[in-house]
Design a protein around this motif. Structure first.
Motif, mmCIF file in Angstrom:
data_model
loop_
_atom_site.group_PDB
_atom_site.id
_atom_site.type_symbol
_atom_site.label_atom_id
_atom_site.label_comp_id
_atom_site.label_asym_id
_atom_site.label_seq_id
_atom_site.Cartn_x
_atom_site.Cartn_y
_atom_site.Cartn_z
ATOM 1 N N THR A 19 0.805 -1.219 0.000
ATOM 2 C CA THR A 19 0.000 0.000 0.000
ATOM 3 C C THR A 19 0.840 1.272 0.000
ATOM 4 O O THR A 19 0.349 2.340 0.385
ATOM 5 N N ILE A 20 2.072 1.197 -0.420
ATOM 6 C CA ILE A 20 2.887 2.392 -0.578
ATOM 7 C C ILE A 20 2.164 3.388 -1.488
ATOM 8 O O ILE A 20 2.191 4.610 -1.262
ATOM 9 N N ALA A 21 1.496 2.868 -2.509
ATOM 10 C CA ALA A 21 0.770 3.746 -3.436
ATOM 11 C C ALA A 21 -0.348 4.498 -2.721
ATOM 12 O O ALA A 21 -0.639 5.648 -3.051
ATOM 13 N N LEU A 22 -0.982 3.860 -1.735
ATOM 14 C CA LEU A 22 -2.050 4.530 -0.993
ATOM 15 C C LEU A 22 -1.472 5.679 -0.167
ATOM 16 O O LEU A 22 -2.061 6.767 -0.096
ATOM 17 N N LEU A 23 -0.340 5.442 0.466
ATOM 18 C CA LEU A 23 0.318 6.516 1.203
ATOM 19 C C LEU A 23 0.631 7.691 0.286
ATOM 20 O O LEU A 23 0.421 8.854 0.649
ATOM 21 N N ASN A 283 -5.123 1.434 18.099
ATOM 22 C CA ASN A 283 -5.631 2.793 17.937
ATOM 23 C C ASN A 283 -4.679 3.639 17.092
ATOM 24 O O ASN A 283 -4.477 4.824 17.358
ATOM 25 N N GLU A 284 -4.105 3.026 16.046
ATOM 26 C CA GLU A 284 -3.131 3.699 15.194
ATOM 27 C C GLU A 284 -3.579 3.672 13.735
ATOM 28 O O GLU A 284 -3.015 2.943 12.907
ATOM 29 N N PRO A 285 -4.573 4.460 13.373
ATOM 30 C CA PRO A 285 -5.093 4.416 11.998
ATOM 31 C C PRO A 285 -4.120 4.921 10.948
ATOM 32 O O PRO A 285 -4.314 4.648 9.755
ATOM 33 N N LEU A 286 -3.061 5.632 11.349
ATOM 34 C CA LEU A 286 -2.110 6.144 10.366
ATOM 35 C C LEU A 286 -1.075 5.113 9.946
ATOM 36 O O LEU A 286 -0.294 5.351 9.024
ATOM 37 N N ARG A 287 -1.046 3.978 10.601
ATOM 38 C CA ARG A 287 -0.081 2.933 10.266
ATOM 39 C C ARG A 287 -0.719 1.889 9.354
ATOM 40 O O ARG A 287 -1.913 1.625 9.425
ATOM 41 N N ASP A 288 0.112 1.264 8.512
ATOM 42 C CA ASP A 288 -0.305 0.130 7.676
ATOM 43 C C ASP A 288 -1.542 0.473 6.856
ATOM 44 O O ASP A 288 -2.549 -0.242 6.874
ATOM 45 N N LEU A 289 -1.462 1.559 6.098
ATOM 46 C CA LEU A 289 -2.607 2.015 5.329
ATOM 47 C C LEU A 289 -3.125 0.934 4.395
ATOM 48 O O LEU A 289 -2.350 0.277 3.692
ATOM 49 N N GLY A 290 -4.418 0.756 4.387
ATOM 50 C CA GLY A 290 -5.049 -0.217 3.510
ATOM 51 C C GLY A 290 -4.996 -1.639 3.992
ATOM 52 O O GLY A 290 -5.585 -2.524 3.383
ATOM 53 N N LEU A 291 -4.285 -1.887 5.100
ATOM 54 C CA LEU A 291 -4.135 -3.245 5.609
ATOM 55 C C LEU A 291 -4.961 -3.498 6.865
ATOM 56 O O LEU A 291 -4.903 -4.592 7.427
ATOM 57 N N LYS A 292 -5.711 -2.495 7.323
ATOM 58 C CA LYS A 292 -6.505 -2.672 8.529
ATOM 59 C C LYS A 292 -7.843 -1.950 8.376
ATOM 60 O O LYS A 292 -7.967 -0.971 7.638
ATOM 61 N N ASP A 293 -8.828 -2.469 9.089
ATOM 62 C CA ASP A 293 -10.132 -1.823 9.136
ATOM 63 C C ASP A 293 -10.080 -0.670 10.136
ATOM 64 O O ASP A 293 -9.395 -0.754 11.158
ATOM 65 N N ILE A 294 -10.779 0.404 9.826
ATOM 66 C CA ILE A 294 -10.892 1.548 10.727
ATOM 67 C C ILE A 294 -12.370 1.781 10.972
ATOM 68 O O ILE A 294 -13.139 1.958 10.019
ATOM 69 N N THR A 295 -12.790 1.767 12.222
ATOM 70 C CA THR A 295 -14.206 1.906 12.522
ATOM 71 C C THR A 295 -14.418 2.817 13.729
ATOM 72 O O THR A 295 -13.498 3.089 14.491
ATOM 73 N N ALA A 296 -15.658 3.253 13.886
ATOM 74 C CA ALA A 296 -16.089 3.960 15.089
ATOM 75 C C ALA A 296 -17.470 3.450 15.452
ATOM 76 O O ALA A 296 -18.260 3.060 14.582
ATOM 77 N N HIS A 297 -17.775 3.431 16.736
ATOM 78 C CA HIS A 297 -19.093 3.005 17.179
ATOM 79 C C HIS A 297 -20.157 3.952 16.628
ATOM 80 O O HIS A 297 -19.882 5.095 16.275
ATOM 81 N N VAL A 298 -21.380 3.467 16.579
ATOM 82 C CA VAL A 298 -22.485 4.209 15.987
ATOM 83 C C VAL A 298 -23.230 4.999 17.060
ATOM 84 O O VAL A 298 -23.516 4.469 18.135
ATOM 85 N N ASN A 299 -23.531 6.251 16.764
ATOM 86 C CA ASN A 299 -24.429 7.049 17.593
ATOM 87 C C ASN A 299 -25.850 6.785 17.089
ATOM 88 O O ASN A 299 -26.301 7.402 16.121
ATOM 89 N N PHE A 300 -26.554 5.863 17.717
ATOM 90 C CA PHE A 300 -27.865 5.465 17.218
ATOM 91 C C PHE A 300 -28.902 6.573 17.353
ATOM 92 O O PHE A 300 -29.866 6.608 16.584
ATOM 93 N N THR A 301 -28.726 7.472 18.293
ATOM 94 C CA THR A 301 -29.651 8.599 18.378
ATOM 95 C C THR A 301 -29.544 9.465 17.132
ATOM 96 O O THR A 301 -30.566 9.862 16.546
ATOM 97 N N GLY A 302 -28.323 9.752 16.712
ATOM 98 C CA GLY A 302 -28.132 10.553 15.510
ATOM 99 C C GLY A 302 -28.710 9.883 14.275
ATOM 100 O O GLY A 302 -29.306 10.542 13.412
ATOM 101 N N VAL A 303 -28.551 8.563 14.164
ATOM 102 C CA VAL A 303 -29.099 7.823 13.025
ATOM 103 C C VAL A 303 -30.625 7.886 13.047
ATOM 104 O O VAL A 303 -31.278 8.117 12.012
ATOM 105 N N ALA A 304 -31.217 7.656 14.217
ATOM 106 C CA ALA A 304 -32.680 7.686 14.326
ATOM 107 C C ALA A 304 -33.231 9.071 13.993
ATOM 108 O O ALA A 304 -34.248 9.196 13.290
ATOM 109 N N LEU A 305 -32.573 10.123 14.469
ATOM 110 C CA LEU A 305 -33.026 11.482 14.175
ATOM 111 C C LEU A 305 -32.907 11.795 12.687
ATOM 112 O O LEU A 305 -33.774 12.468 12.113
ATOM 113 N N ALA A 306 -31.839 11.309 12.051
ATOM 114 C CA ALA A 306 -31.685 11.520 10.608
ATOM 115 C C ALA A 306 -32.827 10.863 9.842
ATOM 116 O O ALA A 306 -33.366 11.443 8.889
ATOM 117 N N ALA A 307 -33.206 9.649 10.248
ATOM 118 C CA ALA A 307 -34.326 8.974 9.601
ATOM 119 C C ALA A 307 -35.629 9.734 9.834
ATOM 120 O O ALA A 307 -36.435 9.922 8.903
#
Length: 385
Positions: A19-23, A283-307
C-alpha cells in the motif's frame, strides 16, 4: 499552519507494503488541500480508495482465523461468519417485514463475504418466501467476486448495484455498515475545540494536526477534562438519503454503538475509533494504510433522528441479544450441535455481542400502520434514544 492550529509532533513512518501507493495518494491529497486533510477524508481513502483502500483491495478480511505469514486468514469475524443461526433468525424478521409491508425485494448494504445474504435466502426459500430480487450495494469489486461465488445457488435472484436508486421498496439490511462510514474527529483541549486531521512533517511522514473549529458534539460534554470524540455526518447523511428514497418497506441496521447520552458520556474521553487487523485491535489508523479496518461506534440517536428528519417512523431499537430472542433464535437453534450453541452464545451474551450490538429499524409511515416487527416485541429501548 496558522495560529488556530495544533500539531502533534509524533510522526508515523509507514513500513514497506503493497500500500505504498495509498500513502502516496494520501500525501498528494494533503498537499492539494493546503497541507491539512480532515480525518474523515483520510478515513474514506484508507478504506475505499479504488484498488488500494482496505475494502477495495484483495486482502482477506472476514473469517475466524487471523492473518498468517502466507497472507491467508482474516482480520475480524462478523455474526454471519460466526454461525448461520444469525442469518436464519434474522430471516424470520425479514420474512415478516416483506409480508406485512407488501414488498418483495431485499436490499443489503455492505454484504461482506455474502454469508448473511446466503443464510437469509436459504431460510426464506425453505419457507416459500424467497424474494423476487436480493440486491447487494457494495463498493468492493473483490468482495463482489466472493459474494457471487457464495450465492451461486441464488443466481437468478441476486443482483448488485453501485449506488441507491432514486426510489426503492423492500426490506433494507445493514449489518456492520454504519461503523465503517468515515467520521470526523473532534478534540477538546483546555476548553477549546479542534478538528483532528493529518499533515506532513519535513520528511513527508503522516502526522496528526488539528485546527480550531466551530463543530461540536450534539451534547455538551460535562467537566473540564480534555475530550476526544467522533461525529458522524456521513452516516447520518446516508440514512437521510435512504429514508428519502424508501417508498415502502422497512430498514434494519445492526451494529455496535450507543444512544447519544452514552456515546458522549464524560468518561468516554478517548472516543471509540478503533482499528482491526489479524483479530487484534489498535488505535493507530495512520499505520499500515489499507491493511486494517478503521471503525467507530455508531451514535444510534443521531441515526434515528436523521431517519425521522427524512419522514420515517422509528419502528424499534434494542440490543442484538433481545432482538434475536424475539425473532425466535431459540427455536431456530433447537437442533444445533455444541459448536453452534457456543457460537450462538456469542451472539446473545452481554459480555460478547449481545449487548454491545444494537438493532435500529425505521420505515415510511404508510408501511407501519398495521404491524410491529417481531424483533422489538419485548425489550424495546426506543425511549432511550
Amino acid at each position: 499552519m496558522g495560529d488556530n492550529e495544533r500539531v502533534n509532533t509524533e510522526t508515523v513512518n509507514q513500513p514497506p507494503s503493497l500500500t505504498i501507493a495509498l500513502l502516496a495518494r494520501v500525501q498528494e491529497a494533503i498537499r492539494a488541500s493546503g497541507g491539512w486533510l480532515p480525518f474523515d477524508r483520510f478515513m474514506a481513502m484508507a478504506l475505499y480508495e479504488p484498488g488500494l483502500g482496505y475494502y477495495a483491495n484483495q486482502t482477506p478480511k472476514f473469517g475466524h482465523l487471523p492473518q498468517g505469514e502466507d497472507g491467508q486468514g482474516s482480520d475480524f469475524v462478523t455474526a454471519p461468519e460466526l454461525t448461520p443461526i444469525f442469518g436464519h433468525t434474522l430471516a424470520r424478521q425479514v420474512g415478516q417485514a416483506l409480508q406485512d409491508t407488501g414488498t418483495d425485494e431485499v436490499w443489503e448494504f455492505g454484504a461482506g463475504s455474502g454469508a448473511l445474504a446466503l443464510q437469509i435466502l436459504d431460510a426464506l426459500a425453505a419457507t416459500g418466501q424467497r424474494p423476487s430480487r436480493y440486491t447487494i450495494v457494495d463498493l468492493s469489486g473483490s468482495l463482489r467476486e466472493r459474494q457471487a461465488a457464495t450465492l451461486a445457488a441464488h443466481t437468478g435472484v441476486v443482483a448488485w448495484a453501485d449506488a441507491l436508486p432514486e426510489a426503492l421498496s423492500g426490506v433494507v439490511l445493514g449489518n456492520e455498515v454504519l461503523d465503517a462510514m468515515p467520521v470526523q474527529l473532534l478534540n477538546r483541549v483546555e476548553g477549546q475545540w479542534f478538528e483532528r486531521g493529518l499533515a506532513l512533517d519535513a520528511d513527508q511522514c503522516l502526522q496528526w494536526a488539528e485546527r480550531r473549529t466551530d463543530l461540536r458534539p450534539p451534547l455538551d460534554i460535562e467537566g473540564p477534562q480534555d475530550y476526544l470524540t467522533e461525529i458522524h455526518p456521513q452516516a447520518e447523511a446516508f440514512v437521510r438519503t435512504l429514508a428519502e428514497r424508501l417508498q415502502r418497506g422497512a430498514a434494519f441496521f445492526i451494529d455496535y454503538g450507543f444512544p447519544e447520552a452514552e456515546y458522549f458520556h464524560p468518561q468516554r474521553h478517548m472516543g471509540t475509533l478503533i482499528c482491526h487487523r489479524g483479530h487484534k485491535t489498535d488505535n493507530e489508523p495512520l499505520r499500515d494504510l489499507g491493511l486494517k479496518d478503521i471503525t467507530a461506534h455508531v451514535n444510534f440517536t443521531g441515526v434515528a433522528l436523521a431517519a425521522q428528519d427524512a419522514g420515517m417512523d422509528v419502528l424499534g431499537y434494542t440490543s442484538q441479544g433481545r432482538f434475536l430472542i424475539n425473532c425466535g433464535l431459540v427455536d431456530v437453534a433447537k437442533d444445533a450441535g455444541p459448536r453452534e450453541n457456543a457460537m450462538m452464545q456469542k451472539l446473545l451474551n452481554e459480555h460478547e455481542m449481545g449487548e454491545l450490538f444494537k438493532v435500529l429499524a425505521f420505515a415510511p409511515p404508510d408501511s407501519t400502520a398495521d404491524w410491529t416487527p417481531m424483533g422489538f416485541s419485548a425489550g424495546d429501548r426506543t425511549h432511550r434514544l
